[in-house]
Design a protein around this motif. Structure first.
Motif, PDB file in Angstrom:
ATOM      1  N   VAL A   1     -12.558  47.414  26.012  1.00 10.32           N
ATOM      2  CA  VAL A   1     -12.046  46.068  26.284  1.00 10.32           C
ATOM      3  C   VAL A   1     -10.654  45.917  25.674  1.00 10.32           C
ATOM      4  CG1 VAL A   1     -14.368  45.083  26.340  1.00 10.32           C
ATOM      5  CG2 VAL A   1     -13.106  45.135  24.183  1.00 10.32           C
ATOM      6  N   GLY A   2     -10.055  44.777  25.943  1.00 13.17           N
ATOM      7  CA  GLY A   2      -8.757  44.468  25.366  1.00 13.17           C
ATOM      8  C   GLY A   2      -7.618  45.060  26.166  1.00 13.17           C
ATOM      9  N   GLU A   3      -6.442  45.087  25.541  1.00 15.34           N
ATOM     10  CA  GLU A   3      -5.238  45.537  26.220  1.00 15.34           C
ATOM     11  C   GLU A   3      -4.969  47.017  25.969  1.00 15.34           C
ATOM     12  OE1 GLU A   3      -2.082  43.030  24.917  1.00 15.34           O
ATOM     13  OE2 GLU A   3      -2.757  41.307  26.094  1.00 15.34           O
ATOM     14  N   ILE A   4      -4.170  47.608  26.843  1.00  5.59           N
ATOM     15  CA  ILE A   4      -3.687  48.970  26.633  1.00  5.59           C
ATOM     16  C   ILE A   4      -2.636  48.910  25.528  1.00  5.59           C
ATOM     17  CG2 ILE A   4      -2.556  50.961  27.684  1.00  5.59           C
ATOM     18  CD1 ILE A   4      -3.520  49.907  30.399  1.00  5.59           C
TER      19      ILE A   4
ATOM     20  N   GLU B   1      -7.765  44.462  30.025  1.00  6.28           N
ATOM     21  CA  GLU B   1      -7.075  43.285  30.547  1.00  6.28           C
ATOM     22  C   GLU B   1      -5.642  43.267  30.026  1.00  6.28           C
ATOM     23  OE1 GLU B   1      -8.461  40.135  27.095  1.00  6.28           O
ATOM     24  OE2 GLU B   1      -9.628  40.261  28.954  1.00  6.28           O
ATOM     25  N   GLY B   2      -4.883  42.301  30.509  1.00  4.14           N
ATOM     26  CA  GLY B   2      -3.515  42.147  30.041  1.00  4.14           C
ATOM     27  C   GLY B   2      -2.534  42.999  30.825  1.00  4.14           C
TER      28      GLY B   2
ATOM     29  N   ASP C   1       5.576  54.610  34.562  1.00  2.00           N
ATOM     30  CA  ASP C   1       6.076  54.360  35.910  1.00  2.00           C
ATOM     31  C   ASP C   1       5.627  55.430  36.893  1.00  2.00           C
ATOM     32  OD1 ASP C   1       7.313  52.126  34.947  1.00  2.00           O
ATOM     33  OD2 ASP C   1       9.312  53.026  34.805  1.00  2.00           O
ATOM     34  N   THR C   2       5.108  56.554  36.391  1.00  2.00           N
ATOM     35  CA  THR C   2       4.686  57.647  37.268  1.00  2.00           C
ATOM     36  C   THR C   2       3.207  57.592  37.614  1.00  2.00           C
ATOM     37  OG1 THR C   2       4.154  59.168  35.442  1.00  2.00           O
ATOM     38  CG2 THR C   2       6.447  59.115  36.200  1.00  2.00           C
TER      39      THR C   2
ATOM     40  N   GLY D   1       0.322  44.171  36.208  1.00  2.00           N
ATOM     41  CA  GLY D   1       1.561  44.912  36.035  1.00  2.00           C
ATOM     42  C   GLY D   1       1.625  46.138  36.917  1.00  2.00           C
ATOM     43  N   PHE D   2       2.790  46.755  36.956  1.00  2.00           N
ATOM     44  CA  PHE D   2       3.016  47.936  37.802  1.00  2.00           C
ATOM     45  C   PHE D   2       2.062  49.063  37.394  1.00  2.00           C
ATOM     46  CE2 PHE D   2       5.051  51.952  38.816  1.00  2.00           C
ATOM     47  CZ  PHE D   2       5.421  51.745  40.127  1.00  2.00           C
ATOM     48  N   PRO D   3       1.413  49.742  38.358  1.00  2.00           N
ATOM     49  CA  PRO D   3       1.619  49.702  39.811  1.00  2.00           C
ATOM     50  C   PRO D   3       0.635  48.791  40.542  1.00  2.00           C
ATOM     51  CG  PRO D   3       0.281  51.594  39.262  1.00  2.00           C
ATOM     52  CD  PRO D   3       0.544  50.892  37.967  1.00  2.00           C
ATOM     53  N   LEU D   4      -0.079  47.940  39.806  1.00  2.00           N
ATOM     54  CA  LEU D   4      -1.068  47.074  40.436  1.00  2.00           C
ATOM     55  C   LEU D   4      -0.383  45.943  41.194  1.00  2.00           C
ATOM     56  CD1 LEU D   4      -3.657  46.864  37.518  1.00  2.00           C
ATOM     57  CD2 LEU D   4      -3.570  48.492  39.413  1.00  2.00           C
TER      58      LEU D   4
END
Length: 724
Positions: free
Chosen positions: A575-578, A599-600, A609-610, A624-627
């Motif tokens: 859970v939580g953020e990366i 999440e987050g 970015d890859t 966020g990217f790439p979602l």
């Protein structure tokens, strides 16, 4: 003063001593120096100069041409670079010149082969290019140009040098057809190595070839050899390498007769031999029959055999117990056959055995259990068989053990905690067995001090990840830039390998085990949190904890894994953020965080970015990217995105909500019991997740109603106060 452990820099004044005749400083690996750029040893008194192993990291200077009295010059392993200066041709008295294992390049001066006194020339393991030109010398008896980038045809003048005793040209780019008859006139030749070029050895005269009677070592690996007939006259061979050729059928009887009494090393691997019924060699030391078409039962070599390799064939019978009579065995490689039946238990009694490799066969039963104290065993590989039972605890007697690979079997045991005491163990693979229970380890600071590969995947290990295990993995906690490949007598014959899943692919890692670092605990039943101490394992290249029941947040300390190339935490309950620190891990090539509850915002960085959507799928609240869900730049944007997402959900669920309110009204109109029954029927035929959304919707409507009522009351009071 060789082998004295000197360190520091050689004073240049030593090279200017006017009467110096001998300077020997070889094998002082921590010693460095610089060659004088001007004339040195002014009286040219120097006769012997041996600086082998001293670090110069420099070009050979033109000034070396002033050493006109030198007879022996050895500068091997000196990190020399650049071309050979033309001035070296001034050394007209030189007899022995050894420049091997440097980074010298360019072409070899043609005049070097014609130096009047030169008898031994060794330029191997450099980067020389160009051609090996015709030469004329009455003194040269030994030429070693192996492991360079020389090309073209072999000079025809070689056959005119009747005094030549050694010719080593392997691992170059020489090409063309070479007829074995060119050897006939070199009567003194006893060592010939033409392996791994692009030449094709031919025998136009067939039965009429007469090889030099002195020939003792013949190495023709990858030389398009198709038959053995040209060897009929070679009766003094002690080393024969015909590997990677096109020899078919069976070995003729005359060959065994010729080789019986002297041959010590025979390499016929990677050919198309179909059968070897017996090996009647009396003094054989090493036999290599790997990668042929051998079928049937395993041939037993003579008792003098120390290295026996017959892997990658189609042997199908059981391993005879007579194999244990080979008490001199150092390495036994029977891997990748179809051998069946039990493993002879007596193999554990061969005290000098260092390599026992039988991976990818059909062996059944249990592992040998009789390893004695003082066993020399270094590599124990039975990966990919049908072995059952427990891991033998007598392996603790094998204090030299480097590699233990028992993966892909049917072993049924708990974690062998006693293995942590093996001081040299680098590879431990127990993947894909029936191992179970929690991982308990002994409390000791010397736990797996050299371990670099730990693969316990696809078992049934449970409970929490053992923090104590990760505290003492010293080899995984240090990035050693100076680490060199191990080198020992057996490296010529055998290379350790282990099957690993890395970056989503199953690979067989060969020979680089000394620098490869990985932990794979995937496909088990581990629970609890990921220990933050795993962030200290900064030498890790692969970390796979996927398909477990791990909970809690991803430790931000994992962002310290500066060498990690593949990180897989998918299919857990995280859970939580990366952690934002992940964005600074520039070595990361494969990332899989899918199917958790993260999440987050996804961190932004060059590596992130890859990564594509599949790195994050199954985490509905990630943005966020790439979602497709934008992350935004501030809190308002974030709140707007959340609201938009919620409204989209509301719109998609509106039909169900309308049905819900209809049911509720029916409950008021027709009686509470009937209404609740209708709602229950709708819930039982739909997805239970709607219930949570309905409750949230009701709570939202109630809260909004209360706020509106409070706002009306405050407005009413303010209006009354103003009127008063």
């Amino acid at each position: 003063m060789g082998n004295t452990g000197f360190y520091g820099i050689i004073p240049e004044s030593i090279f200017h001593l006017p009467n110096l005749e001998t300077l020997v400083l070889q094998n002082n690996n921590q010693l460095s120096g610089y060659f004088p750029k001007t004339k040195w040893n002014s009286s040219a008194s120097l006769i012997e100069l041996d600086l082998s192993g001293v670090n110069f990291s420099d070009n050979l200077p033109e000034s070396i041409g002033y050493l006109t009295s030198v007879h022996s010059l050895s500068l091997k392993y000196c990190n020399l670079r650049g071309p050979i200066p033309e001035s070296l041709l001034n050394l007209t008295r030189i007899e022995d010149l050894d420049l091997q294992y440097n980074s010298l390049n360019g072409t070899i001066p043609s005049g070097m082969f014609s130096l009047p006194s030169l008898s031994r020339l060794v330029l191997s393991n450099n980067h020389f290019s160009g051609q090996f030109e015709d030469f004329n010398s009455n003194s040269l008896i030994w030429i070693d140009l192996s492991n360079n980038q020389l090309q073209g045809h072999l000079p025809k003048s070689i056959q005119n040098h009747v005094n030549l005793t050694g010719l080593i040209l392997s691992f170059n780019n020489f090409s063309g057809h070479v007829d074995v008859s060119f050897l006939a006139d070199i009567k003194q030749l006893y060592y010939l190595d033409l392996s791994y070029n692009r030449i094709s050895l031919t025998n136009e005269n067939k039965h009429n070839v007469t090889l030099p009677g002195s020939l003792m070592s013949l190495q023709l690996a990858a030389c398009e050899v198709k038959e053995l007939e040209f060897l009929r006259s070679a009766k003094l061979l002690w080393q024969l390498d015909l590997s990677n050729n096109k020899i078919q059928g069976r070995i003729p009887d005359w060959a065994w007769t010729n080789w019986m009494f002297l041959l010590q090393r025979l390499n016929l691997s990677h050919n198309m031999l179909e059968s070897v019924d017996s090996i009647p060699l009396l003094f054989i030391e090493a036999i290599d029959l790997r990668s042929n078409l051998l079928q049937g039962s395993l041939p037993i070599p003579p008792i003098s055999t120390r290295f026996f390799f017959i892997s990658h064939n189609n042997l199908t019978e059981e391993i005879p117990s007579d194999i244990c009579n080979l008490t001199s065995l150092v390495m036994l490689d029977l891997a990748r056959n179809n051998l069946k039946g039990a493993i002879p238990q007596c193999l554990g009694n061969i005290s000098g055995l260092e390599v026992l490799d039988m991976h990818h066969n059909r062996l059944s039963g249990t592992l040998p259990t009789t390893f004695r104290i003082g066993s020399a065993l270094k590599s124990f590989n039975f990966h990919g068989n049908k072995l059952e039972g427990k891991i033998p605890q007598s392996l603790t007697n094998c204090k030299q053990l480097d590699v233990l690979d028992l993966g892909d079997n049917h072993l049924n045991d708990t974690f062998p905690m006693w293995l942590v005491t093996l001081p040299k163990l680098k590879v431990l693979s127990l993947r894909s067995n029936k191992l179970h229970g929690s991982i308990r380890t002994l409390t000791t600071e010397n736990m797996f001090p050299q371990l670099r590969i730990l693969d316990l995947s696809s078992n049934a290990f449970s409970k929490s990840l053992p923090t104590s295990l990760f505290q003492h993995l010293k080899a995984m906690s240090t990035v050693d830039q100076t680490m060199n490949a191990p080198s020992d007598e057996g490296d010529r014959y055998y290379q350790d390998s282990v099957a690993l899943v890395t970056k989503g692919l199953e690979l067989e890692v060969v020979r680089i085990l000394f620098l490869y670092t990985t932990i794979d605990l995937s496909n088990n039943k581990f629970e609890g949190f990921i220990p933050s101490i795993m962030g200290d394992l900064i030498a890790l290249r692969v970390l796979n904890l996927s398909h477990n029941g791990l909970q809690g947040h991803i430790p931000s300390s994992l962002g310290s894994l500066s060498s990690v190339e593949s990180l897989d935490l998918s299919s857990n309950h995280l859970v939580g953020e990366i952690p934002a620190r992940f964005a600074s891990v520039t070595s990361l090539e494969v990332l899989n965080l899918s199917y958790n509850h993260l999440e987050g915002c996804i961190p932004q960085g060059p590596q992130f970015d890859t990564f594509e959507n599949n790195s994050y799928e199954g985490n509905d609240r990630l943005r966020g990217f790439p979602l497709s869900k934008s992350c935004g730049n501030d809190g308002n944007d974030s709140e707007t995105n959340d609201t938009t997402s919620r409204l989209d959900d509301e719109e998609s669920d509106s039909e169900f909500l309308n049905d819900f309110w209809k049911a509720a009204l029916m409950g008021y109109g027709s009686g509470l019991c009937i209404g609740l029954s209708i709602i229950y029927f709708m819930f039982s035929t739909g997805n239970p997740r709607w219930l949570a959304r309905i409750i949230v919707e009701l709570e939202h409507k109630i809260m909004m109603g209360r706020r509106k009522k409070q706002q009306r009351q405050r407005s009413y009071r303010r209006r009354n106060n103003s009127l008063t």
